[in-house]
Scaffold this active site. Structure first.
Site, PDB file in Angstrom:
ATOM      1  N   THR A 197       0.828  -1.211   0.000  1.00  0.00           N
ATOM      2  CA  THR A 197       0.000   0.000   0.000  1.00  0.00           C
ATOM      3  C   THR A 197       0.867   1.267   0.000  1.00  0.00           C
ATOM      4  O   THR A 197       2.015   1.242   0.462  1.00  0.00           O
ATOM      5  CB  THR A 197      -0.888  -0.007   1.262  1.00  0.00           C
ATOM      6  OG1 THR A 197      -1.446   1.292   1.454  1.00  0.00           O
ATOM      7  CG2 THR A 197      -0.102  -0.336   2.526  1.00  0.00           C
ATOM      8  N   ASP A 198       0.280   2.377  -0.445  1.00  0.00           N
ATOM      9  CA  ASP A 198       0.971   3.677  -0.363  1.00  0.00           C
ATOM     10  C   ASP A 198       1.002   4.213   1.066  1.00  0.00           C
ATOM     11  O   ASP A 198       1.712   5.172   1.352  1.00  0.00           O
ATOM     12  CB  ASP A 198       0.306   4.701  -1.299  1.00  0.00           C
ATOM     13  CG  ASP A 198      -1.158   4.999  -0.964  1.00  0.00           C
ATOM     14  OD1 ASP A 198      -1.724   4.351  -0.066  1.00  0.00           O
ATOM     15  OD2 ASP A 198      -1.736   5.897  -1.615  1.00  0.00           O
ATOM     16  N   GLU A 199       0.212   3.574   1.974  1.00  0.00           N
ATOM     17  CA  GLU A 199       0.134   4.110   3.341  1.00  0.00           C
ATOM     18  C   GLU A 199       1.457   3.963   4.086  1.00  0.00           C
ATOM     19  O   GLU A 199       1.683   4.608   5.107  1.00  0.00           O
ATOM     20  CB  GLU A 199      -1.028   3.464   4.106  1.00  0.00           C
ATOM     21  CG  GLU A 199      -2.329   3.687   3.356  1.00  0.00           C
ATOM     22  CD  GLU A 199      -3.603   3.392   4.130  1.00  0.00           C
ATOM     23  OE1 GLU A 199      -3.577   3.447   5.369  1.00  0.00           O
ATOM     24  OE2 GLU A 199      -4.626   3.132   3.475  1.00  0.00           O
TER      25      GLU A 199
ATOM     26  N   TYR B 202      -1.921  -0.393  10.932  1.00  0.00           N
ATOM     27  CA  TYR B 202      -2.021  -1.077   9.634  1.00  0.00           C
ATOM     28  C   TYR B 202      -0.816  -0.734   8.763  1.00  0.00           C
ATOM     29  O   TYR B 202      -0.129  -1.629   8.244  1.00  0.00           O
ATOM     30  CB  TYR B 202      -3.324  -0.673   8.921  1.00  0.00           C
ATOM     31  CG  TYR B 202      -3.337  -1.006   7.444  1.00  0.00           C
ATOM     32  CD1 TYR B 202      -3.324  -2.335   7.001  1.00  0.00           C
ATOM     33  CD2 TYR B 202      -3.350   0.005   6.475  1.00  0.00           C
ATOM     34  CE1 TYR B 202      -3.320  -2.646   5.643  1.00  0.00           C
ATOM     35  CE2 TYR B 202      -3.345  -0.300   5.111  1.00  0.00           C
ATOM     36  CZ  TYR B 202      -3.329  -1.625   4.700  1.00  0.00           C
ATOM     37  OH  TYR B 202      -3.316  -1.927   3.356  1.00  0.00           O
TER      38      TYR B 202
ATOM     39  N   LYS C 206       2.220  -3.204   7.328  1.00  0.00           N
ATOM     40  CA  LYS C 206       2.520  -3.393   5.905  1.00  0.00           C
ATOM     41  C   LYS C 206       3.966  -2.965   5.614  1.00  0.00           C
ATOM     42  O   LYS C 206       4.660  -3.608   4.826  1.00  0.00           O
ATOM     43  CB  LYS C 206       1.545  -2.590   5.035  1.00  0.00           C
ATOM     44  CG  LYS C 206       0.112  -3.096   5.038  1.00  0.00           C
ATOM     45  CD  LYS C 206      -0.051  -4.512   4.498  1.00  0.00           C
ATOM     46  CE  LYS C 206       0.159  -4.611   2.999  1.00  0.00           C
ATOM     47  NZ  LYS C 206      -0.199  -5.966   2.472  1.00  0.00           N
TER      48      LYS C 206
HETATM   49  P1  NAD Z   1      -9.507  -7.479   2.212  1.00  0.00           P
HETATM   50  O1  NAD Z   1      -9.490  -7.183   3.662  1.00  0.00           O
HETATM   51  O2  NAD Z   1     -10.733  -7.222   1.413  1.00  0.00           O
HETATM   52  O3  NAD Z   1      -9.129  -9.021   1.970  1.00  0.00           O
HETATM   53  C1  NAD Z   1      -8.097  -9.655   2.672  1.00  0.00           C
HETATM   54  C2  NAD Z   1      -8.210 -11.153   2.426  1.00  0.00           C
HETATM   55  O4  NAD Z   1      -7.152 -11.821   3.144  1.00  0.00           O
HETATM   56  C3  NAD Z   1      -9.527 -11.746   2.937  1.00  0.00           C
HETATM   57  O5  NAD Z   1     -10.062 -12.625   1.957  1.00  0.00           O
HETATM   58  C4  NAD Z   1      -9.115 -12.520   4.187  1.00  0.00           C
HETATM   59  O6  NAD Z   1      -9.942 -13.652   4.450  1.00  0.00           O
HETATM   60  C5  NAD Z   1      -7.698 -12.935   3.838  1.00  0.00           C
HETATM   61  N1  NAD Z   1      -6.882 -13.181   5.033  1.00  0.00           N
HETATM   62  C6  NAD Z   1      -6.774 -12.386   6.146  1.00  0.00           C
HETATM   63  N2  NAD Z   1      -5.948 -12.959   7.032  1.00  0.00           N
HETATM   64  C7  NAD Z   1      -5.505 -14.123   6.468  1.00  0.00           C
HETATM   65  C8  NAD Z   1      -4.624 -15.143   6.894  1.00  0.00           C
HETATM   66  N3  NAD Z   1      -4.015 -15.087   8.095  1.00  0.00           N
HETATM   67  N4  NAD Z   1      -4.378 -16.181   6.062  1.00  0.00           N
HETATM   68  C9  NAD Z   1      -4.994 -16.250   4.849  1.00  0.00           C
HETATM   69  N5  NAD Z   1      -5.851 -15.319   4.409  1.00  0.00           N
HETATM   70  C10 NAD Z   1      -6.100 -14.264   5.201  1.00  0.00           C
HETATM   71  O7  NAD Z   1      -8.261  -6.684   1.619  1.00  0.00           O
HETATM   72  P2  NAD Z   1      -8.068  -5.989   0.184  1.00  0.00           P
HETATM   73  O8  NAD Z   1      -8.615  -4.633   0.254  1.00  0.00           O
HETATM   74  O9  NAD Z   1      -8.499  -6.934  -0.871  1.00  0.00           O
HETATM   75  O10 NAD Z   1      -6.479  -5.868   0.159  1.00  0.00           O
HETATM   76  C11 NAD Z   1      -5.672  -6.914  -0.384  1.00  0.00           C
HETATM   77  C12 NAD Z   1      -4.204  -6.511  -0.278  1.00  0.00           C
HETATM   78  O11 NAD Z   1      -3.999  -5.285  -0.987  1.00  0.00           O
HETATM   79  C13 NAD Z   1      -3.757  -6.244   1.164  1.00  0.00           C
HETATM   80  O12 NAD Z   1      -2.442  -6.761   1.300  1.00  0.00           O
HETATM   81  C14 NAD Z   1      -3.764  -4.732   1.281  1.00  0.00           C
HETATM   82  O13 NAD Z   1      -2.801  -4.303   2.219  1.00  0.00           O
HETATM   83  C15 NAD Z   1      -3.398  -4.324  -0.127  1.00  0.00           C
HETATM   84  N6  NAD Z   1      -3.907  -3.006  -0.558  1.00  0.00           N
HETATM   85  C16 NAD Z   1      -5.239  -2.685  -0.432  1.00  0.00           C
HETATM   86  C17 NAD Z   1      -5.698  -1.452  -0.890  1.00  0.00           C
HETATM   87  C18 NAD Z   1      -7.157  -1.076  -0.806  1.00  0.00           C
HETATM   88  O14 NAD Z   1      -7.506   0.066  -1.108  1.00  0.00           O
HETATM   89  N7  NAD Z   1      -8.058  -1.963  -0.441  1.00  0.00           N
HETATM   90  C19 NAD Z   1      -4.798  -0.549  -1.473  1.00  0.00           C
HETATM   91  C20 NAD Z   1      -3.451  -0.914  -1.596  1.00  0.00           C
HETATM   92  C21 NAD Z   1      -3.022  -2.149  -1.140  1.00  0.00           C
HETATM   93  P1  TYD Z   2     -10.832   3.905   4.156  1.00  0.00           P
HETATM   94  O1  TYD Z   2     -11.765   3.436   3.079  1.00  0.00           O
HETATM   95  O2  TYD Z   2     -10.928   3.280   5.507  1.00  0.00           O
HETATM   96  O3  TYD Z   2      -9.346   3.774   3.563  1.00  0.00           O
HETATM   97  P2  TYD Z   2      -7.923   4.307   4.174  1.00  0.00           P
HETATM   98  O4  TYD Z   2      -8.092   4.705   5.564  1.00  0.00           O
HETATM   99  O5  TYD Z   2      -7.085   3.072   4.029  1.00  0.00           O
HETATM  100  O6  TYD Z   2      -7.510   5.416   3.264  1.00  0.00           O
HETATM  101  O7  TYD Z   2     -11.014   5.466   4.324  1.00  0.00           O
HETATM  102  C1  TYD Z   2     -10.822   6.347   3.234  1.00  0.00           C
HETATM  103  C2  TYD Z   2     -10.929   7.750   3.770  1.00  0.00           C
HETATM  104  O8  TYD Z   2     -12.280   7.974   4.210  1.00  0.00           O
HETATM  105  C3  TYD Z   2     -10.042   8.016   4.965  1.00  0.00           C
HETATM  106  O9  TYD Z   2      -9.564   9.370   4.898  1.00  0.00           O
HETATM  107  C4  TYD Z   2     -10.980   7.881   6.158  1.00  0.00           C
HETATM  108  C5  TYD Z   2     -12.326   8.339   5.602  1.00  0.00           C
HETATM  109  N1  TYD Z   2     -13.517   7.707   6.191  1.00  0.00           N
HETATM  110  C6  TYD Z   2     -14.586   8.498   6.654  1.00  0.00           C
HETATM  111  O10 TYD Z   2     -14.534   9.740   6.585  1.00  0.00           O
HETATM  112  N2  TYD Z   2     -15.674   7.870   7.186  1.00  0.00           N
HETATM  113  C7  TYD Z   2     -15.765   6.523   7.286  1.00  0.00           C
HETATM  114  O11 TYD Z   2     -16.795   6.003   7.813  1.00  0.00           O
HETATM  115  C8  TYD Z   2     -14.687   5.701   6.795  1.00  0.00           C
HETATM  116  C9  TYD Z   2     -14.739   4.200   6.885  1.00  0.00           C
HETATM  117  C10 TYD Z   2     -13.581   6.352   6.243  1.00  0.00           C
END
Ligand code: NAD
Ligand code: TYD
Length: 361
Positions: free
Chosen positions: A137-139, A163, A167
């Site tokens: 992630t970019d975080e 989080y 990461k």
């Molecule tokens: P998500 O929370 O929707 O899905 C995570 C998946 O991992 C789930 O299916 C869960 O069951 C599985 N999981 C959790 N713990 C586990 C374990 N111990 N063993 C096996 N499986 C396990 O997450 P996402 O949003 O799909 O993100 C996927 C990846 O991409 C993550 O690594 C996240 O850090 C990264 N990422 C997400 C975003 C975003 O905006 N969602 C952006 C950048 C990077």
């Molecule tokens: P989120 O989807 O949790 O992603 P991240 O924190 O990983 O960027 O949140 C996106 C943005 O929206 C973040 O600035 C927090 C804000 N947010 C709200 O304002 N209200 C909410 O209920 C949630 C879940 C997020």
């Protein structure tokens, strides 16, 4: 047995992982073994369309289980591991960080060790073909001021939430396993994703569903925090590109060139839901917007400089934010049965825990 064309995906029943698995089976077609613990965020129903697909094997299990990971590697002989599995929600990491350390740090360590053992036993040609792709992630880069340049691959790590720290730790482990042991890794650092199958604890699906149901729309702080949004299909195409052509040992930033303030995102969602599901009693859904107590340590702005992946690998996002958001709102409104299915007791408990006090205050 020789290395196979199979890939091992972790977390492939989650939001991004399931989109990746579905598009991989449709476009590439080579077999996938999908290791997913099916936590609250993992939904086998995301993969319903693959039920009779013998090229997809879903294994319910933990990436922290070294024996299981080792046996999957020796049984299926994959040519790559694409590692999505993680605890992924910042607010949950603030309430309970331990699960994030366990899965994101310990789990990545376990995978790396099992991958190293498997990879060491391959012949030379197979060893150079193998890839460990770590999805991050970019975080990890922390937060930006309004005029700061976007995050590049050389921006110093400065994670601010549990989080992001977990990461960042996993990224460092992946880097070290390459540097020390030669494991052929690539890491991607992506901005905020949105699209189908995202669990409705994250901003965009939460707001779509709450707007539709006429519930308050809880905007943290002043709503001025900025995220750089990327449609999930574009993230999947970037991962595919990096897997096939990314340089070993490198990291690639992935972003959508779509910086938006949270309040603007929520307002647009209100207008889209009004247009698609007008409700004379509710009137404009904008009235539901409610400013609530801010997230502790809330990063103000994320922005990604994705010029390296564009220059080296020719990847660009295909979806504009406005059209992608419209598609996403439509998808949720058309898939209310999916929503009902994943709204478990645990989900309702989380919403109560995270918002009761915020909305009251
Ligand atoms: P998500 O929370 O929707 O899905 C995570 C998946 O991992 C789930 O299916 C869960 O069951 C599985 N999981 C959790 N713990 C586990 C374990 N111990 N063993 C096996 N499986 C396990 O997450 P996402 O949003 O799909 O993100 C996927 C990846 O991409 C993550 O690594 C996240 O850090 C990264 N990422 C997400 C975003 C975003 O905006 N969602 C952006 C950048 C990077
Ligand atoms: P989120 O989807 O949790 O992603 P991240 O924190 O990983 O960027 O949140 C996106 C943005 O929206 C973040 O600035 C927090 C804000 N947010 C709200 O304002 N209200 C909410 O209920 C949630 C879940 C997020």
């Amino acid at each position: 047995m020789a290395i196979q064309n199979t890939i091992l995906v972790t977390g492939g029943a989650g939001f991004i992982g399931s989109n990746f698995v579905l598009s991989w089976r449709e476009t590439v077609g080579s077999p996938i073994v999908n290791l997913d613990l099916l936590t609250y965020a993992g939904n086998a129903s995301n993969l319903d369309s693959l039920r009779s697909d013998s090229g997809h094997t879903l294994v319910q299990g933990d990436i922290c289980d070294a024996e299981l990971v080792g046996s999957l590697l020796s049984e299926h002989r994959p040519r790559a591991i694409v590692h999505f599995a993680a605890e992924s929600h910042v607010d949950r990491s603030i309430v309970g960080p331990e699960a994030f350390i366990r899965t994101n740090v310990q789990g990545t360590f376990t995978l790396l060790e099992q991958a190293r053992a498997y990879w060491s036993g391959l012949d030379e040609a197979e060893r150079s073909r193998f890839r460990f792709l770590h999805v991050s992630t970019d975080e990890v880069y922390g937060t930006l001021g309004p005029d700061d340049p976007a995050f590049s691959e050389t921006t110093a790590y400065a994670p601010n939430s549990p989080y992001a720290a977990s990461k960042a730790a996993s990224d460092h482990l992946v880097r070290a396993w390459h540097h020390t042991y030669g494991l052929p890794v690539v890491t991607t650092n992506c901005s905020n994703n949105y699209g189908p199958f995202q669990f409705p604890e994250k901003l965009i699906p939460l707001m779509i569903l709450s707007a539709f149901e006429g519930k308050p729309l809880p905007v943290y702080g002043d709503g001025g925090n900025v995220r750089d949004w990327l449609f999930v299909g574009d993230h999947c195409s970037a991962i595919h590109t990096v897997l096939e052509r990314g340089r070993v040992g490198e990291t690639y930033n992935i972003g959508g060139n779509s910086e938006r303030k949270n309040l603007d995102v929520v307002t647009t969602i209100c207008d889209l839901v009004d247009e698609m599901r007008p409700d004379a009693v509710l009137g404009s859904r904008r009235r539901l917007i409610t400013f609530v107590k801010d997230r502790p340590g809330h990063d103000r702005r994320y922005a990604i400089d994705a010029s390296k992946i564009a220059r080296e690998l020719g990847w660009q996002p295909a979806e504009r934010f406005e059209s992608g958001l419209r598609r996403t709102v439509r998808w949720y409104l058309d898939h209310l049965a999916w929503v009902e299915n994943i709204r478990t007791k645990a989900y309702l408990g989380w919403i109560e825990q995270n918002y009761a006090e915020r909305l009251a205050g």
